[in-house]
Design a protein around this motif. Structure first.
Motif, short mmCIF file in Angstrom:
data_model
loop_
_atom_site.label_atom_id
_atom_site.label_comp_id
_atom_site.label_asym_id
_atom_site.label_seq_id
_atom_site.Cartn_x
_atom_site.Cartn_y
_atom_site.Cartn_z
N MET A 103 8.12 15.89 -5.44
CA MET A 103 9.58 15.37 -5.41
C MET A 103 9.60 14.18 -4.45
SD MET A 103 12.76 17.28 -4.59
CE MET A 103 12.80 18.39 -6.12
N GLY A 104 9.86 13.05 -4.98
CA GLY A 104 10.19 11.92 -4.32
C GLY A 104 11.77 11.85 -3.67
N ILE A 105 11.61 11.59 -2.28
CA ILE A 105 12.88 11.34 -1.55
C ILE A 105 13.10 10.09 -1.26
CG2 ILE A 105 13.77 12.22 0.82
CD1 ILE A 105 11.37 14.34 0.66
N HIS A 106 14.32 9.54 -1.52
CA HIS A 106 14.64 8.29 -1.42
C HIS A 106 15.21 7.87 -0.15
CE1 HIS A 106 14.28 7.38 -5.80
NE2 HIS A 106 14.85 8.64 -6.02
N SER A 107 14.99 6.62 0.19
CA SER A 107 15.69 5.93 1.50
C SER A 107 15.15 6.84 2.80
CB SER A 107 17.32 6.02 1.36
OG SER A 107 17.71 5.20 0.33
N GLY A 108 14.03 7.25 2.79
CA GLY A 108 13.51 7.78 3.80
C GLY A 108 14.11 9.21 4.44
N PHE A 109 14.35 9.40 5.72
CA PHE A 109 14.98 10.65 6.17
C PHE A 109 16.59 10.72 5.71
CE2 PHE A 109 11.24 10.14 9.09
CZ PHE A 109 10.89 11.58 8.84
N GLN A 110 16.99 9.18 5.36
CA GLN A 110 18.45 9.53 4.86
C GLN A 110 18.71 10.39 3.62
OE1 GLN A 110 21.28 8.23 6.29
NE2 GLN A 110 22.38 9.06 4.51
N GLY A 111 17.54 10.08 2.82
CA GLY A 111 17.57 10.93 1.63
C GLY A 111 17.44 12.44 1.82
N GLY B 269 0.79 -1.27 -0.05
CA GLY B 269 0.09 0.08 0.12
C GLY B 269 0.84 1.22 -0.02
N ILE B 270 2.05 1.11 0.20
CA ILE B 270 2.89 2.27 0.20
C ILE B 270 2.90 3.20 -1.12
CG2 ILE B 270 5.27 3.47 0.51
CD1 ILE B 270 5.80 1.31 2.56
N ASN B 271 3.19 2.23 -2.31
CA ASN B 271 3.34 2.84 -3.62
C ASN B 271 1.90 3.52 -3.66
OD1 ASN B 271 5.81 2.43 -4.17
ND2 ASN B 271 5.56 0.40 -4.74
N ALA B 272 0.59 2.83 -3.65
CA ALA B 272 -0.65 3.36 -3.67
C ALA B 272 -0.95 4.59 -2.96
CB ALA B 272 -1.68 2.22 -3.25
N VAL C 180 -0.93 10.51 -3.19
CA VAL C 180 -0.25 11.93 -2.88
C VAL C 180 -0.11 12.74 -4.19
CG1 VAL C 180 1.36 13.07 -1.95
CG2 VAL C 180 0.28 11.41 -0.71
N GLY C 181 0.80 12.00 -5.22
CA GLY C 181 1.36 12.70 -6.28
C GLY C 181 0.36 12.89 -7.39
N LYS C 182 -0.61 12.14 -7.63
CA LYS C 182 -1.55 12.42 -8.60
C LYS C 182 -2.59 13.53 -8.21
CE LYS C 182 -1.57 8.55 -11.84
NZ LYS C 182 -2.25 7.73 -12.87
N THR C 183 -2.94 13.49 -7.05
CA THR C 183 -3.72 14.65 -6.50
C THR C 183 -3.09 15.90 -6.54
OG1 THR C 183 -5.03 12.85 -5.16
CG2 THR C 183 -5.28 15.26 -4.74
N ALA C 184 -1.80 15.87 -6.09
CA ALA C 184 -0.94 17.15 -6.07
C ALA C 184 -0.77 17.87 -7.38
CB ALA C 184 0.33 16.76 -5.51
N MET C 185 -0.35 16.88 -8.45
CA MET C 185 -0.24 17.37 -9.72
C MET C 185 -1.35 17.70 -10.38
SD MET C 185 3.18 15.31 -11.00
CE MET C 185 2.68 13.74 -10.31
N LEU D 79 4.52 7.88 -11.68
CA LEU D 79 3.20 7.27 -10.70
C LEU D 79 2.39 6.28 -11.40
CD1 LEU D 79 2.37 10.75 -9.13
CD2 LEU D 79 3.82 9.14 -8.30
N SER D 80 2.99 6.03 -12.63
CA SER D 80 2.06 4.85 -13.35
C SER D 80 2.44 3.54 -12.85
CB SER D 80 2.35 5.07 -14.81
OG SER D 80 1.77 6.16 -15.35
N GLY D 81 1.50 2.63 -12.81
CA GLY D 81 1.88 1.25 -12.38
C GLY D 81 1.97 1.07 -10.87
N LEU D 82 1.73 1.86 -9.83
CA LEU D 82 2.03 1.87 -8.65
C LEU D 82 0.90 1.25 -7.74
CD1 LEU D 82 3.86 5.04 -7.88
CD2 LEU D 82 4.81 3.01 -8.82
N LEU D 83 -0.24 1.30 -8.16
CA LEU D 83 -1.70 1.00 -7.39
C LEU D 83 -1.26 -0.61 -6.72
CD1 LEU D 83 -4.21 2.15 -6.40
CD2 LEU D 83 -5.45 1.19 -8.39
N ASN D 84 -1.05 -1.41 -7.55
CA ASN D 84 -0.98 -2.71 -6.92
C ASN D 84 0.22 -3.53 -6.69
OD1 ASN D 84 0.09 -2.94 -9.75
ND2 ASN D 84 -1.07 -4.83 -10.31
N LEU D 85 1.54 -2.18 -6.68
CA LEU D 85 2.79 -2.89 -6.57
C LEU D 85 3.18 -2.82 -5.07
CD1 LEU D 85 5.48 -3.34 -8.39
CD2 LEU D 85 5.98 -0.92 -8.03
#
Length: 336
Positions: free
Chosen positions: A35-43, A14-17, A22-27, A57-63
């Motif tokens: 902006m996607g931030i990699h590796s949590g707060f480390q990013g 459900g994280i990717n969904a 968030v992303g699709k609504t925002a855009m 953001l395509s193909g994320l719903l079921n990933l």
């Protein structure tokens, strides 16, 4: 506006969904940059980021998993001399340099605590609760929980046939260090005869009595569902300890199965996909309205939000008054 999204702590379905929500609504609706931030707060410490596009953001719903990756980095974690203030300041500076107006933090209890600390020092954050354990205070359900329960229930269903065929006691250990929600929900859905959770004290004698009473009634097999966090002797794993104790007490052949990380992997259930989508969309709405320092929550069937300061450091635990426990006991299920 430009917002950043990060995922922290353990992965779960459900994280990717949620990222997609968030992303699709925002855009699409608010015209924001994402902006996607990699590796949590480390990013945020290393400015390991990417600017999302519609294609991202395509193909994320079921990933399953998280396309952003994750880490256990805790910028406020204390060491011998106290919190590493340098890390916190680096992150604050990097947020400013990246031009981020808000950070969406997707994560469990540790992430909520970190998000609350950033909110307290003036960083604009909105968080989304994520955990298969369903132990985040303030929300009825977190995405990932339904998927984990579905996997655990399927495993219990499959163990029934083996237990019945061999006239065995089958012990299945599911995740849940401090909270027994997965054990409770999957145990009830899967027809468990004994369900042991960390919050409710148990005795091996009571479990033995339940199994022997079933045997007297012509039921030669039993299913025991245990949360990994129940107390054991000698530091043994929950499933192993219960299986050996039951076989010793009853003389009935007993086997244990440990589901482990299987519960956290794979595609989210339809319920979790929809919950993630709704929570992600509501997070973006809060940002657009300037409502920061809040965590998205599901109460009943309504998506709302609560102050992060109310969530940090609190756990939602199973109680003996929960209706599944009460109903289970009326049906003869042993909870310890």
């Amino acid at each position: 506006m430009r917002i950043g999204i990060l995922t922290s702590g353990g992965d779960c379905p459900g994280i990717n969904a949620t990222i997609r929500g968030v992303g699709k609504t925002a855009m699409n609706y608010y015209g924001m940059e994402v902006m996607g931030i990699h590796s949590g707060f480390q990013g945020l410490l290393t400015k390991d980021v990417e600017l999302f596009t519609e294609k991202s953001l395509s193909g994320l719903l079921n990933l399953g998993g998280t396309i952003l990756g994750t880490s256990r980095e805790k910028p406020f974690k204390k060491n011998a001399t106290g919190p590493d203030i340098n890390k916190v300041e680096i992150i604050r500076n990097n947020i400013a340099e990246l031009g981020l107006d808000c950070i969406v933090c997707i994560g469990g209890n540790g992430t909520q605590k970190t998000a609350a600390k950033f909110a307290a020092i003036g960083v604009n954050v909105v968080s989304v609760p994520k955990t298969i354990d369903n132990d985040i205070w303030g929300t009825d359900f977190s995405f990932g929980f339904d998927s984990a329960v579905h996997i655990a229930t399927d495993a219990i269903d499959r163990l029934h046939s083996t237990a019945s065929s061999h006239k065995r006691v089958m012990v299945i250990e599911v995740m849940g260090h401090k909270a027994g929600w997965i054990a409770l929900y999957s145990g009830m859905a899967g027809g468990g005869d004994v369900i042991l959770v960390p919050e409710i004290p148990y005795s091996v004698a009571n479990v033995r009595e339940t199994i022997m009473n079933r045997l007297k009634k012509g039921k030669p097999y039993s299913i025991i569902v245990v949360a990994e966090g129940i107390p054991t002797e000698g530091g043994r794993r929950a499933g192993e300890f219960i299986a050996k104790e039951i076989e010793r007490e009853t003389g009935i052949e007993t086997r244990e199965t440990v589901l482990g990380y299987i519960q956290r992997g794979g595609s989210p259930t339809p319920f979790d996909r929809n919950l993630s989508t709704r929570m992600g969309g509501h997070a973006t709405e809060l940002i657009a309205n300037g409502q920061f320092g809040r965590m998205i929550a599901l109460n009943g069937n309504e998506i709302s939000s609560i102050p992060l300061e109310e969530v940090a450091g609190r756990l939602k635990l199973v109680t003996e008054e929960h209706d599944l426990v009460v109903q289970g006991r009326k049906m003869g299920i042993c909870f310890g």
